[in-house]
Design an enzyme around this catalytic site. Sequence first.
Site, PDB file in Angstrom:
ATOM      1  CD  GLU A   1      21.344 -27.875  45.468  1.00  0.00           C
ATOM      2  OE1 GLU A   1      20.237 -27.436  45.134  1.00  0.00           O
ATOM      3  OE2 GLU A   1      21.846 -27.680  46.592  1.00  0.00           O
TER       4      GLU A   1
ATOM      5  CD  GLU B   1      28.318  -6.373  39.467  1.00  0.00           C
ATOM      6  OE1 GLU B   1      27.613  -5.361  39.427  1.00  0.00           O
ATOM      7  OE2 GLU B   1      28.299  -7.179  40.408  1.00  0.00           O
TER       8      GLU B   1
END
Length: 308
Positions: A91, A122
């Site tokens: 963004e 992860e």
Amino acid sequence: MTTPQELRTTLETLGTEAFRQDLAEIDQLPTLDIARLMNTGDASVPAAVSARLPEIATAVDAITRRMATGGRLVYAGAGTAGRLGVLDASECPPTFNTAPGQVVGLIAGGPQAMVTSVEGAEDSEDLARADLDALALTPADTVIGVSASGRTPYAVGAVAHARSLGALTVGLSCNAGSALGAAAEHRIEIATGPELVTGSTRLKAGTAQKLVLNMISTITMIRLGKTYGNLMVDVRASNDKLRARSRRIVALATGAADEEIETALAATDGEVKNAILTVLAGVDGPTAARLLEESGGHLRAALAAAAK
């Protein structure tokens, strides 16, 4: 390597994993009651963030100094934490007209992990190191490891590797005394406590991480001159909505009539910050561009220089 029993023992010590006995029969409650319980829990998140504002501000100032010299801001996380980092990074270009690669989101398992679980990603510190090495990290860069638990190997590994390369490091987690915080130069630990659904850290912890990432990127961009007051004057007008917003921003900043705004935007190739400078300082497009370049992109500084 951590054994399953060791991992279970570790999780049992984390506030984000705690079991709330008072919610053990939540599935039998009316929907409205569950919504009220969830809303009450969510309301505690801003206060938890508020308690760590000094640490957030200190980190932002350090990040700004690096980015002002050309450094990049890199988020690294897994699962929800990784997705939030990618979201924040994605963004920044339309909102602040950041250059490609200036703000980067890394998620364990790569882009496909945004929508699909990538098993084991992860848990790999090696994967974090490889992802950072692909960016050719430098001491001018900042790496923010994001992990609700504060123990996710990918996030911890990213921060540890970045720090070894001289980059600025920040550990953002939702548990005090985290391994991630210990690995980073700047520790931001938002104590959000137990979740409505035990261990579902996409809830309060995710909300806290989103709030903090919003603060970090937005305030850093403000410090870098990407706004004029509370107007996003570096907005990239890439669609009809943003083009309309650009005109409104010029109007709010200058009070100029529509015709003058259109003329200013045409003279500056649609660059909002430049258009404002042409109106307020009475200069042409090329002069506005020069003044802004000499002022490091800070509109107020360019206006002051034009006034001289």
